[in-house]
Design a protein around this motif. Sequence first.
Motif, PDB file in Angstrom:
ATOM      1  N   ARG A   1       0.838  -1.210   0.000  1.00 53.45           N
ATOM      2  CA  ARG A   1       0.000   0.000   0.000  1.00 53.45           C
ATOM      3  C   ARG A   1       0.871   1.258   0.000  1.00 53.45           C
ATOM      4  O   ARG A   1       0.614   2.162  -0.765  1.00 53.45           O
ATOM      5  N   ILE A   2       1.901   1.286   0.830  1.00 52.51           N
ATOM      6  CA  ILE A   2       2.762   2.471   0.864  1.00 52.51           C
ATOM      7  C   ILE A   2       3.559   2.585  -0.433  1.00 52.51           C
ATOM      8  O   ILE A   2       3.869   3.681  -0.883  1.00 52.51           O
ATOM      9  N   PHE A   3       3.857   1.441  -1.037  1.00 52.23           N
ATOM     10  CA  PHE A   3       4.582   1.446  -2.314  1.00 52.23           C
ATOM     11  C   PHE A   3       3.782   2.188  -3.384  1.00 52.23           C
ATOM     12  O   PHE A   3       4.329   3.006  -4.130  1.00 52.23           O
ATOM     13  N   GLU A 137      -5.283  11.261   3.010  1.00 51.66           N
ATOM     14  CA  GLU A 137      -5.383   9.988   3.735  1.00 51.66           C
ATOM     15  C   GLU A 137      -4.308   9.874   4.809  1.00 51.66           C
ATOM     16  O   GLU A 137      -4.524   9.251   5.841  1.00 51.66           O
ATOM     17  N   SER A 138      -3.160  10.466   4.546  1.00 51.68           N
ATOM     18  CA  SER A 138      -2.041  10.403   5.490  1.00 51.68           C
ATOM     19  C   SER A 138      -2.188  11.385   6.641  1.00 51.68           C
ATOM     20  O   SER A 138      -1.340  11.422   7.524  1.00 51.68           O
ATOM     21  N   GLY A 139      -3.226  12.193   6.610  1.00 54.79           N
ATOM     22  CA  GLY A 139      -3.458  13.135   7.695  1.00 54.79           C
ATOM     23  C   GLY A 139      -2.913  14.520   7.445  1.00 54.79           C
ATOM     24  O   GLY A 139      -2.980  15.383   8.315  1.00 54.79           O
ATOM     25  N   VAL A 140      -2.350  14.750   6.267  1.00 52.81           N
ATOM     26  CA  VAL A 140      -1.840  16.076   5.930  1.00 52.81           C
ATOM     27  C   VAL A 140      -3.026  16.923   5.484  1.00 52.81           C
ATOM     28  O   VAL A 140      -3.742  16.560   4.559  1.00 52.81           O
ATOM     29  N   ARG A 141      -3.239  18.026   6.168  1.00 53.68           N
ATOM     30  CA  ARG A 141      -4.357  18.907   5.813  1.00 53.68           C
ATOM     31  C   ARG A 141      -3.953  19.733   4.593  1.00 53.68           C
ATOM     32  O   ARG A 141      -2.953  20.435   4.615  1.00 53.68           O
ATOM     33  N   VAL A 142      -4.750  19.627   3.565  1.00 47.53           N
ATOM     34  CA  VAL A 142      -4.479  20.337   2.321  1.00 47.53           C
ATOM     35  C   VAL A 142      -5.612  21.328   2.092  1.00 47.53           C
ATOM     36  O   VAL A 142      -6.770  20.941   1.977  1.00 47.53           O
TER      37      VAL A 142
END
Length: 182
Positions: A1-3, A137-142
């Motif tokens: 998944r991370i790949f 999805e990674s939690g980075v607010r954009v």
Amino acid sequence: RIFMKAWAFLLLFFVVWNVFWVPFRACFTRGVAFDANLVGLFVVDYLGDAVFLTDIVLRSCCVAFYEGDALITRRRRIWENYASLYRHVFASLPFDVLYFISGKSPLQTLALWRLPKLVRLMDAPALSKRCEDILQESGVRVNKNVVRLGRLVGAVVVTAHLFGSAFYALASLQSDACARYA
């Protein structure tokens, strides 16, 4: 998944690389011979080609996709879903090998053989959206407005770059023709 997440960013990087460097070299390297100082650029170019070929193999036979709520894992359906395969294969064909077969010719000729790589530009919006989704999805607010502004500025810069390079190339061809007949 991370790949697959990292893969999306890598693909976007190489699409942007080709969008800027291929037209630049096609227009502004007139009369320049192949030089050992340019080896680094070619290493990145051919690394990108390898990444694109690997992407064709992965997406055409190995990467499952969602259709509605169902995860499709059958290879035949994956192959059918990957409709842009022919466009990607065309963009990945090694036309630039003809440059090395033809012997000594200007570096501009090599860049012209690499112009089909620009077909991958059509993937840039989808790749950009996929990278944005991965960040969310990674939690980075954009911030949506920043993303929209970034896409607009990116589209304007790419368009200006492509048209400017084409205009320069046409103008240099015209000046050569005028010089011969003057």
